[in-house]
Design a protein around this motif. Structure first.
Motif, short mmCIF file in Angstrom:
data_model
loop_
_atom_site.label_atom_id
_atom_site.label_comp_id
_atom_site.label_asym_id
_atom_site.label_seq_id
_atom_site.Cartn_x
_atom_site.Cartn_y
_atom_site.Cartn_z
N SER A 74 0.85 -1.19 0.00
CA SER A 74 0.00 0.00 0.00
C SER A 74 0.88 1.23 0.00
O SER A 74 2.00 1.21 0.54
CB SER A 74 -0.89 0.01 1.25
N SER A 75 0.38 2.31 -0.57
CA SER A 75 1.11 3.57 -0.47
C SER A 75 1.18 4.05 0.97
O SER A 75 2.03 4.87 1.33
CB SER A 75 0.45 4.65 -1.35
N MET A 76 0.31 3.52 1.84
CA MET A 76 0.36 3.86 3.26
C MET A 76 1.62 3.34 3.93
O MET A 76 1.94 3.73 5.05
CB MET A 76 -0.87 3.29 3.97
N SER A 77 2.35 2.46 3.25
CA SER A 77 3.59 1.90 3.80
C SER A 77 4.77 2.85 3.69
O SER A 77 5.80 2.65 4.33
CB SER A 77 3.93 0.61 3.05
N LEU A 78 4.65 3.87 2.86
CA LEU A 78 5.79 4.73 2.55
C LEU A 78 6.04 5.75 3.66
O LEU A 78 5.10 6.34 4.21
CB LEU A 78 5.54 5.46 1.23
N LEU A 79 7.31 5.98 3.97
CA LEU A 79 7.65 6.96 4.99
C LEU A 79 7.15 8.35 4.61
O LEU A 79 6.78 9.15 5.47
CB LEU A 79 9.16 6.98 5.22
N SER A 80 7.11 8.63 3.32
CA SER A 80 6.64 9.94 2.86
C SER A 80 5.14 10.11 3.09
O SER A 80 4.63 11.23 3.04
CB SER A 80 6.93 10.11 1.37
N GLU A 81 4.43 9.01 3.35
CA GLU A 81 2.99 9.05 3.59
C GLU A 81 2.65 8.78 5.05
O GLU A 81 1.50 8.48 5.37
CB GLU A 81 2.29 8.02 2.70
N ALA A 82 3.63 8.89 5.94
CA ALA A 82 3.41 8.57 7.36
C ALA A 82 2.29 9.43 7.95
O ALA A 82 2.19 10.62 7.68
CB ALA A 82 4.70 8.77 8.14
N ALA A 83 1.45 8.79 8.75
CA ALA A 83 0.33 9.47 9.41
C ALA A 83 -0.05 8.67 10.64
O ALA A 83 0.31 7.49 10.76
CB ALA A 83 -0.86 9.59 8.44
N PRO A 84 -0.77 9.28 11.59
CA PRO A 84 -1.07 8.57 12.84
C PRO A 84 -2.17 7.53 12.73
O PRO A 84 -2.37 6.74 13.66
CB PRO A 84 -1.49 9.71 13.78
N ASP A 85 -2.92 7.48 11.64
CA ASP A 85 -3.99 6.49 11.54
C ASP A 85 -3.43 5.16 11.05
O ASP A 85 -2.40 5.10 10.41
CB ASP A 85 -5.08 6.98 10.58
N ALA A 86 -4.14 4.09 11.37
CA ALA A 86 -3.77 2.74 10.92
C ALA A 86 -2.29 2.46 11.14
O ALA A 86 -1.59 1.96 10.27
CB ALA A 86 -4.14 2.56 9.44
N TRP A 87 -1.84 2.78 12.33
CA TRP A 87 -0.41 2.72 12.67
C TRP A 87 0.17 1.33 12.41
O TRP A 87 1.19 1.17 11.75
CB TRP A 87 -0.27 3.11 14.14
N LEU A 88 -0.48 0.31 12.94
CA LEU A 88 0.06 -1.04 12.82
C LEU A 88 0.01 -1.53 11.37
O LEU A 88 0.94 -2.18 10.91
CB LEU A 88 -0.73 -1.98 13.74
N TYR A 89 -1.05 -1.22 10.67
CA TYR A 89 -1.15 -1.61 9.26
C TYR A 89 -0.01 -1.00 8.46
O TYR A 89 0.62 -1.67 7.64
CB TYR A 89 -2.50 -1.16 8.70
N ARG A 90 0.26 0.28 8.68
CA ARG A 90 1.35 0.96 7.97
C ARG A 90 2.69 0.28 8.26
O ARG A 90 3.51 0.06 7.36
CB ARG A 90 1.41 2.43 8.38
N VAL A 91 2.92 -0.04 9.53
CA VAL A 91 4.18 -0.70 9.92
C VAL A 91 4.30 -2.06 9.24
O VAL A 91 5.37 -2.43 8.73
CB VAL A 91 4.25 -0.83 11.45
N SER A 92 3.20 -2.80 9.20
CA SER A 92 3.25 -4.14 8.60
C SER A 92 3.56 -4.07 7.11
O SER A 92 4.34 -4.87 6.59
CB SER A 92 1.93 -4.88 8.83
N LYS A 93 2.98 -3.12 6.41
CA LYS A 93 3.22 -3.01 4.97
C LYS A 93 4.62 -2.45 4.68
O LYS A 93 5.24 -2.79 3.66
CB LYS A 93 2.15 -2.15 4.31
N ALA A 94 5.14 -1.61 5.56
CA ALA A 94 6.54 -1.16 5.41
C ALA A 94 7.48 -2.35 5.57
O ALA A 94 8.47 -2.48 4.84
CB ALA A 94 6.86 -0.07 6.43
N ALA A 95 7.19 -3.22 6.53
CA ALA A 95 8.00 -4.42 6.72
C ALA A 95 7.89 -5.35 5.51
O ALA A 95 8.89 -5.95 5.07
CB ALA A 95 7.57 -5.16 7.98
N LEU A 96 6.71 -5.46 4.94
CA LEU A 96 6.52 -6.27 3.74
C LEU A 96 7.36 -5.73 2.59
O LEU A 96 7.99 -6.48 1.85
CB LEU A 96 5.05 -6.29 3.36
N ASN A 97 7.38 -4.40 2.43
CA ASN A 97 8.20 -3.78 1.39
C ASN A 97 9.67 -4.16 1.56
O ASN A 97 10.38 -4.44 0.58
CB ASN A 97 8.08 -2.26 1.43
N MET A 98 10.15 -4.15 2.79
CA MET A 98 11.54 -4.49 3.05
C MET A 98 11.81 -5.96 2.69
O MET A 98 12.87 -6.28 2.13
CB MET A 98 11.90 -4.24 4.51
#
Length: 224
Positions: free
Chosen positions: A129-153
């Motif tokens: 998801s684009s929500m995984s990108l550090l440039s799109e960081a936001a306080p909502d869906a915190w855990l989801y964002r972290v999980s998709k950032a880890a998936l990208n890695m």
């Protein structure tokens, strides 16, 4: 037509993609977590395996169930929404549920399917998801964002282990599914059509990219 494997096809994008690829004449193998979800996909013309992608013990039998098939395209669609409010630390149960489905499942499935995709010099794409990108960081869906950032890695790190496999992440957009909700701006049909068109144009140079449903590409890691 080629063989397409869809990991996580009981509903939403996974089921819609399985349907669309079957209609195009492809052989489709789809996985579902629950036995009661198998019949609907079988009725569409897909071959169905029961695999709980959040359970390493279940995933460990995936290669055996696939029985050495040569896979042209493998899609890891399985994933869950975090389901908790902005800025609220997750409980261990919430963390385990999201990270097992969104990250661990992919990392466990990858070495099982990669040799079969390698044989076909095919593509493995994990839904991010684009929500995984550090440039799109936001306080909502915190855990989801972290999980998709880890998936990208995981995607960016693993590609070199299987020469001949094009490994990338996919961004389907914010879609009107059970997860995305009715307020999402993108219909399920439009997302699926865009994803299929974008995937049809993938080349080996796209390895390590986040590929959007509209065809836009973003490299997840520096080249070389």
């Amino acid at each position: 037509m080629g063989l397409i494997l869809i990991l996580g096809a009981s509903r939403g994008l996974g089921r819609a993609l399985a349907t669309a690829y079957v209609e195009q004449g492809h052989r489709v193998i789809a996985t579902v977590r629950r036995a009661e979800d198998m019949a609907a996909l079988q009725a569409l013309g897909a071959e169905v395996l029961q695999v709980d992608l959040a359970d390493p013990a279940s995933v460990s039998g995936l290669a055996w169930q696939l029985d050495g098939a040569s896979i042209d395209l493998a899609l890891y669609v399985a994933g869950v929404w975090d389901g908790h409010g902005a800025g609220v630390p997750p409980t261990q149960q919430q963390f385990d549920q999201v990270m097992h489905s969104n990250v661990l499942g992919f990392m466990q499935a990858l070495p099982q399917i990669a040799p079969m995709v390698q044989e076909a010099e095919g593509v493995i794409a994990a839904f991010s998801s684009s929500m995984s990108l550090l440039s799109e960081a936001a306080p909502d869906a915190w855990l989801y964002r972290v999980s998709k950032a880890a998936l990208n890695m995981a995607v960016a790190s693993a590609g070199a282990q299987w020469p001949g496999v094009t490994l990338l992440a996919l961004d389907p957009g914010w879609v009107q599914t059970e997860m995305g909700g009715p307020a999402a701006p993108l219909s399920l049909q439009d997302s699926v059509q865009g994803l299929m068109q974008a995937l049809a144009g993938v080349t080996p140079d796209d390895g390590g990219c986040l590929l959007r449903h509209d065809g836009h590409r973003l490299r997840l890691a520096a080249a070389g």
